[in-house]
Scaffold this motif. Structure first.
Motif, short mmCIF file in Angstrom:
data_model
loop_
_atom_site.label_atom_id
_atom_site.label_comp_id
_atom_site.label_asym_id
_atom_site.label_seq_id
_atom_site.Cartn_x
_atom_site.Cartn_y
_atom_site.Cartn_z
N VAL A 68 3.49 -22.03 -15.93
CA VAL A 68 3.45 -21.09 -17.06
C VAL A 68 4.04 -19.77 -16.57
CG1 VAL A 68 1.96 -19.90 -18.71
CG2 VAL A 68 1.37 -22.20 -17.95
N GLY A 69 5.26 -19.48 -16.94
CA GLY A 69 5.91 -18.24 -16.51
C GLY A 69 7.32 -18.51 -16.04
N ALA A 70 8.10 -17.44 -15.98
CA ALA A 70 9.51 -17.57 -15.61
C ALA A 70 9.73 -17.57 -14.10
CB ALA A 70 10.30 -16.43 -16.24
N LYS A 71 8.88 -16.82 -13.36
CA LYS A 71 9.09 -16.73 -11.92
C LYS A 71 7.77 -16.39 -11.23
CE LYS A 71 10.16 -11.86 -11.60
NZ LYS A 71 10.83 -10.87 -10.81
N PHE A 72 7.73 -16.61 -9.93
CA PHE A 72 6.57 -16.22 -9.14
C PHE A 72 6.62 -14.72 -8.90
CE2 PHE A 72 6.95 -20.71 -7.72
CZ PHE A 72 5.70 -21.14 -8.10
N HIS A 73 5.47 -14.08 -8.91
CA HIS A 73 5.38 -12.64 -8.62
C HIS A 73 4.65 -12.49 -7.28
CE1 HIS A 73 6.81 -11.51 -12.58
NE2 HIS A 73 6.07 -12.51 -13.04
N LEU A 74 5.40 -12.44 -6.23
CA LEU A 74 4.85 -12.36 -4.88
C LEU A 74 5.02 -10.94 -4.34
CD1 LEU A 74 6.34 -15.69 -3.53
CD2 LEU A 74 4.01 -15.29 -4.31
N PRO A 75 4.11 -10.51 -3.44
CA PRO A 75 4.25 -9.17 -2.87
C PRO A 75 5.54 -9.05 -2.07
CG PRO A 75 2.27 -10.29 -2.03
CD PRO A 75 2.94 -11.22 -2.97
N THR A 76 6.15 -7.89 -2.16
CA THR A 76 7.39 -7.64 -1.42
C THR A 76 7.22 -6.55 -0.37
OG1 THR A 76 8.10 -6.08 -3.11
CG2 THR A 76 8.86 -8.36 -3.34
N LYS A 77 6.15 -5.78 -0.45
CA LYS A 77 5.93 -4.68 0.48
C LYS A 77 5.53 -5.24 1.85
CE LYS A 77 3.63 -0.24 0.55
NZ LYS A 77 2.72 0.64 -0.17
N VAL A 78 6.19 -4.76 2.90
CA VAL A 78 5.90 -5.26 4.24
C VAL A 78 5.40 -4.17 5.17
CG1 VAL A 78 7.48 -7.22 4.11
CG2 VAL A 78 8.33 -5.03 4.93
N GLY A 79 5.60 -2.91 4.82
CA GLY A 79 5.18 -1.81 5.69
C GLY A 79 3.71 -1.46 5.51
N ILE A 80 3.17 -0.76 6.49
CA ILE A 80 1.78 -0.29 6.45
C ILE A 80 1.81 1.20 6.20
CG2 ILE A 80 -0.33 0.04 7.77
CD1 ILE A 80 0.33 -2.53 9.27
N ASP A 81 1.07 1.63 5.16
CA ASP A 81 0.97 3.06 4.87
C ASP A 81 -0.51 3.42 4.72
OD1 ASP A 81 0.26 2.09 2.37
OD2 ASP A 81 2.08 2.74 1.39
N SER A 82 -0.78 4.66 4.37
CA SER A 82 -2.17 5.10 4.29
C SER A 82 -2.95 4.33 3.21
CB SER A 82 -2.25 6.61 4.01
OG SER A 82 -1.66 6.92 2.76
N GLY A 83 -2.28 3.95 2.12
CA GLY A 83 -2.96 3.19 1.07
C GLY A 83 -3.44 1.83 1.55
N ILE A 84 -2.69 1.24 2.48
CA ILE A 84 -3.07 -0.07 3.02
C ILE A 84 -4.32 0.06 3.91
CG2 ILE A 84 -2.31 -1.95 4.56
CD1 ILE A 84 -0.79 -2.05 2.00
N ILE A 85 -4.52 1.21 4.49
CA ILE A 85 -5.69 1.44 5.35
C ILE A 85 -6.87 1.97 4.54
CG2 ILE A 85 -6.54 2.72 7.36
CD1 ILE A 85 -4.34 0.63 8.00
N VAL A 86 -6.63 3.01 3.73
CA VAL A 86 -7.72 3.67 3.01
C VAL A 86 -8.29 2.78 1.91
CG1 VAL A 86 -8.27 5.65 1.53
CG2 VAL A 86 -6.83 5.97 3.53
N GLY A 87 -7.43 2.12 1.15
CA GLY A 87 -7.90 1.28 0.05
C GLY A 87 -8.87 0.19 0.50
N PRO A 88 -8.49 -0.66 1.44
CA PRO A 88 -9.42 -1.69 1.90
C PRO A 88 -10.69 -1.11 2.56
CG PRO A 88 -7.19 -2.30 2.47
CD PRO A 88 -7.14 -0.89 1.94
N ALA A 89 -10.55 0.03 3.24
CA ALA A 89 -11.74 0.64 3.85
C ALA A 89 -12.73 1.07 2.76
CB ALA A 89 -11.34 1.84 4.70
N LEU A 90 -12.24 1.71 1.70
CA LEU A 90 -13.11 2.09 0.59
C LEU A 90 -13.69 0.87 -0.10
CD1 LEU A 90 -11.13 5.06 -0.97
CD2 LEU A 90 -13.28 5.18 0.31
N PHE A 91 -12.86 -0.15 -0.27
CA PHE A 91 -13.33 -1.40 -0.87
C PHE A 91 -14.48 -1.99 -0.05
CE2 PHE A 91 -13.33 -6.00 -1.09
CZ PHE A 91 -13.31 -6.24 -2.46
N GLY A 92 -14.31 -2.04 1.26
CA GLY A 92 -15.33 -2.60 2.13
C GLY A 92 -16.62 -1.80 2.12
N ILE A 93 -16.50 -0.49 2.10
CA ILE A 93 -17.70 0.36 2.03
C ILE A 93 -18.45 0.12 0.73
CG2 ILE A 93 -18.49 2.76 1.84
CD1 ILE A 93 -16.15 3.46 3.80
N GLY A 94 -17.72 0.10 -0.38
CA GLY A 94 -18.34 -0.16 -1.68
C GLY A 94 -18.95 -1.54 -1.75
N TRP A 95 -18.27 -2.52 -1.18
CA TRP A 95 -18.76 -3.89 -1.16
C TRP A 95 -20.06 -3.98 -0.36
CZ3 TRP A 95 -17.58 -8.15 2.63
CH2 TRP A 95 -17.87 -9.41 2.13
#
Length: 137
Positions: A68-95
């Motif tokens: 169901v759909g025209a194409k796969f939507h896969l992540p393309t970002k490969v670099g690590i930035d502050s959002g990759i570190i801060v987001g999961p850290a906040l998620f883990g604390i909240g979890w």
């Protein structure tokens, strides 16, 4: 058709969360309590999910396009930035503090689970703030 498929998959996911006990925040908090009432069952649920996803992704990505759909939507970002570190850290604390992550929180909200009336609005505000943050998509 896509809406119906997504609805059925969401219901299947919610049923899986209820059956596995993951809609109960005490289950998550007991998993994180290594020196108290430690409950390893969450590790088995996560291991099962990783195994199913590993096999499923390999089977599905062999297809030229999704059912169901025209194409796969896969992540393309490969670099690590502050959002990759801060987001999961906040998620883990909240979890860890709340005992919920988004899927089980919404499932528990439907079950009128205690704590979800505070957690879900806070989660939605956090999602909105993350989207409004500089550098977000």
């Amino acid at each position: 058709m896509s809406f119906l498929v997504n609805l059925l998959l969401g219901l299947l996911f919610g049923i899986g969360l209820i059956v596995s006990g993951m809609a109960d925040p005490a289950k998550v908090q007991n998993f994180l309590d290594l020196f108290g009432t430690w409950d390893p069952s969450l590790a088995f649920v996560m291991g099962g999910a990783v195994l199913v996803a590993f096999i499923g992704y390999r089977m599905v990505l062999r297809r030229g396009k999704p059912i169901v759909g025209a194409k796969f939507h896969l992540p393309t970002k490969v670099g690590i930035d502050s959002g990759i570190i801060v987001g999961p850290a906040l998620f883990g604390i909240g979890w860890g503090l709340g005992g919920f992550c988004p899927g089980p929180a919404l499932t528990a909200l439907g079950l009128a689970q205690a704590g979800t009336l505070a957690f879900v609005p806070a989660m939605l505000v956090g999602m909105w703030l993350a989207k409004a943050a500089p550098g977000s998509r």
